[in-house]
Write an enzyme that holds these catalytic residues in place. Structure first.
Site, short mmCIF file in Angstrom:
data_model
loop_
_atom_site.label_atom_id
_atom_site.label_comp_id
_atom_site.label_asym_id
_atom_site.label_seq_id
_atom_site.Cartn_x
_atom_site.Cartn_y
_atom_site.Cartn_z
N HIS A 65 36.25 39.25 -8.72
CA HIS A 65 36.57 39.11 -10.14
C HIS A 65 35.34 39.11 -11.03
O HIS A 65 35.45 39.28 -12.25
CB HIS A 65 37.42 37.85 -10.39
N ASP A 86 38.74 38.25 -2.69
CA ASP A 86 37.89 38.01 -3.86
C ASP A 86 36.41 38.12 -3.50
O ASP A 86 35.60 37.30 -3.91
CB ASP A 86 38.19 36.64 -4.47
N SER A 116 30.85 31.44 -10.18
CA SER A 116 31.58 32.32 -9.26
C SER A 116 30.63 33.31 -8.60
O SER A 116 29.84 33.98 -9.26
CB SER A 116 32.66 33.08 -10.02
#
Length: 421
Positions: free
Chosen positions: A151, A181, A265
């Site tokens: 993402h 992911d 992230s």
């Protein structure tokens, strides 16, 4: 005694008085020297006090002037004690500071660049649409490779990589995988001196100390370090990729209370041996929740990273069908259309069989209800996908139990590669 009672016999006679015998007492030395006469002393005392005060004032001013010439010393006065404190530089090293010092260069910032059209002028510009973190894990053949989250790089038309020292280079997306992911980015290796070592996430213990490094809230907080513990292992978090209210996947993650925020992230979760044990991925942001950060275990990530690095994609086994959860079908249709027994409430319905696929070759039919795979009960599409993606490989044989028109039958198929069911 009569002599004392009778009066004198004549005037010339006098009474004889016997005096008591005198005793010698020890001599006492008494200073009988004359005391000097006191004189008035007020003026000399006043003069001495003034002179002493003047001397003290001169000494204090001299000391203060000397202190002004030393910028490294700070003095603080407290009442009459005049206490003095000095600022001293102390070099403190711990296991954490050593690890951060060694591994900080392996964590980078990743900026997602996309083309944006200006509504008023109809011009197009490339600008930042998001940012995250990444970890350099390999340097080979003049190239260096970074693992990050899918993402973070999703829909990117360009990637800008920012090192811990502020150096910026262009990045190239090698491959990305939505289900786990994870993504791999390639850069020129000339700026890379250190790569991180993979650890063993299965060996982690609850309560074990871990360190998170990343760029929360963008590059303004680049290289932020937080520390916590492993709060839990083998957590499953529901993911809804298309935002339709239906869970599409159950992500297997580590739970930590190390602070993880947007921008972290793709960053590193490191153990006290300086090894990468997780890729920071997300946090639970409900108002009533505090301190639940999630990371992809490195043991799950490594096979995906290798596939992405080699082929740019993850080759997963596929059946060639479209599916629907049995729970989403009214009970009346379960009995009338599917003709299921009343005690069958969980499973997955085959809504379409694609041509020239393993499912068609194996004889799977529309409206078959899958209830078991390789002896494992299948309750919904998430369970089916996890068994297919995590337990099987391309070329494997898989046995299924399905209900067809109310009858339980077994089907065996050979799985092929693909990115759908």
């Amino acid at each position: 005694m009569d002599e004392f009672n009778q009066g004198p016999r004549n005037e010339e006679e006098k009474p004889i008085i016997h005096e008591p015998e005198k005793r010698e007492e020890p001599m006492r030395h008494i200073n009988r020297s004359p005391q000097p006469k006191r004189r008035g002393g007020f003026l000399p005392a006043l003069f001495g006090a003034i002179l002493g005060g003047l001397l003290v004032w001169i000494l204090m001013n001299t000391t203060a002037n000397n202190d002004k010439g030393s910028p490294l010393v700070e003095r603080e006065q407290s009442g009459v004690d005049n206490l003095t404190s000095e600022r001293v530089s102390v070099d403190i090293n711990t296991d954490v500071t050593d690890i951060v010092g060694q591994m900080a260069d392996t964590v980078v910032g990743i900026t997602n660049l996309q083309t944006v059209r200006n509504f008023w002028s109809s011009t197009e510009t490339t600008r930042e649409t998001g940012s995250g973190s990444g970890v350099i894990y390999k340097k080979e053949g003049g190239k260096a490779y970074i693992v990050t989250n899918h993402h973070v790089v999703e829909n990117a038309e360009g990637l800008e990589i920012t090192f811990d020292n502020g150096t910026k280079v262009d990045g190239k997306l090698v491959g990305s995988d939505m289900w786990t992911d994870l993504a791999v980015v390639e850069i020129d290796g000339k700026h890379v001196n250190t790569v991180i070592q993979f650890g063993d996430s299965d060996a982690l213990k609850r309560g074990e100390t871990v360190i998170a490094i990343g760029n929360p809230l963008g590059l303004g907080f680049a290289g932020s370090v937080t520390m916590g513990i492993v709060s839990g292992k083998d957590r499953s978090i529901p993911i809804d990729f298309d935002k339709d209210g239906t869970v599409d996947w159950q992500a297997d993650v580590l739970q930590t209370d190390a602070a993880i925020n947007p921008g972290n992230s793709g960053g590193a979760l490191i153990n006290l041996a300086g090894q990468l044990v997780g890729i920071n991925s997300m946090k639970i942001t409900q108002e009533t929740v505090e301190g639940i950060g999630l990371a992809i275990p490195i043991n799950i990530a490594v096979p995906i990273i290798k596939d992405l690095e080699m082929t740019g994609t993850v080759n997963r086994p596929t059946m060639g069908v479209s599916l629907m959860n049995l729970r989403d079908v009214p009970s009346s249709q379960q009995e009338q259309v599917l003709k299921l027994p009343k005690d069958v409430t969980d499973g997955v319905i085959v809504t379409q069989v694609l041509r020239n696929t393993p499912a068609e070759v194996a004889g799977v039919k529309q409206y078959d209800v899958i209830v078991e795979m390789d002896g494992k009960k299948i309750e919904d599409m998430v369970g089916l996908r996890k068994h297919l993606y995590n337990e099987k490989e391309v070329g494997d044989l898989m046995k299924m139990k399905v209900y067809r028109a109310g009858q339980l039958i077994e089907i065996e198929m050979e799985l092929k590669d693909g990115n759908t069911f």
